[in-house]
Design a protein around this motif. Structure first.
Motif, PDB file in Angstrom:
ATOM      1  N   SER A  57       1.472 -54.771  15.217  1.00  0.00           N
ATOM      2  CA  SER A  57       1.101 -56.178  15.073  1.00  0.00           C
ATOM      3  C   SER A  57       2.302 -57.093  15.310  1.00  0.00           C
ATOM      4  O   SER A  57       2.152 -58.178  15.873  1.00  0.00           O
ATOM      5  CB  SER A  57       0.484 -56.443  13.696  1.00  0.00           C
ATOM      6  OG  SER A  57       1.444 -56.287  12.681  1.00  0.00           O
ATOM      7  N   THR A  90      -3.491 -59.293  16.782  1.00  0.00           N
ATOM      8  CA  THR A  90      -2.459 -59.282  15.746  1.00  0.00           C
ATOM      9  C   THR A  90      -3.078 -59.313  14.358  1.00  0.00           C
ATOM     10  O   THR A  90      -2.654 -58.579  13.462  1.00  0.00           O
ATOM     11  CB  THR A  90      -1.516 -60.484  15.931  1.00  0.00           C
ATOM     12  OG1 THR A  90      -0.967 -60.434  17.234  1.00  0.00           O
ATOM     13  CG2 THR A  90      -0.399 -60.457  14.914  1.00  0.00           C
ATOM     14  N   LEU A 143      -4.739 -55.902  13.517  1.00  0.00           N
ATOM     15  CA  LEU A 143      -3.739 -54.889  13.180  1.00  0.00           C
ATOM     16  C   LEU A 143      -3.121 -55.137  11.806  1.00  0.00           C
ATOM     17  O   LEU A 143      -2.861 -54.194  11.054  1.00  0.00           O
ATOM     18  CB  LEU A 143      -2.648 -54.848  14.251  1.00  0.00           C
ATOM     19  CG  LEU A 143      -3.058 -54.230  15.582  1.00  0.00           C
ATOM     20  CD1 LEU A 143      -1.961 -54.433  16.611  1.00  0.00           C
ATOM     21  CD2 LEU A 143      -3.372 -52.768  15.415  1.00  0.00           C
ATOM     22  N   ALA A 144      -2.905 -56.396  11.459  1.00  0.00           N
ATOM     23  CA  ALA A 144      -2.351 -56.716  10.139  1.00  0.00           C
ATOM     24  C   ALA A 144      -3.352 -56.360   9.040  1.00  0.00           C
ATOM     25  O   ALA A 144      -2.957 -55.859   7.972  1.00  0.00           O
ATOM     26  CB  ALA A 144      -1.988 -58.189  10.069  1.00  0.00           C
TER      27      ALA A 144
END
Length: 61
Positions: free
Chosen positions: A24, A37, A40-41
């Protein structure tokens, strides 16, 4: 079939959380507010949470 201990699974989830955090960070080019992003976080957060719960389970056992 082999069964793993909660400590082994906690280590696996912790490593996956580190991987998703790294990915991320690498995917944040200009801003962090893009879909990839944020996904993924979120995955990294869930992996770290699962690792903590498994560590607690291991130490209670």
């Amino acid at each position: 079939m082999m069964k793993g201990s909660p400590l082994q699974f906690a280590l696996f989830y912790f490593l996956m959380g580190i991987l998703f955090t790294y990915l991320s960070i690498q995917s944040a080019d200009e801003t962090i507010w893009n879909f990839f992003t944020i996904v993924l976080a979120i995955l990294a957060t869930l992996d770290f949470g699962t690792a903590i719960r498994l560590l607690i389970l291991h130490f209670k056992k």
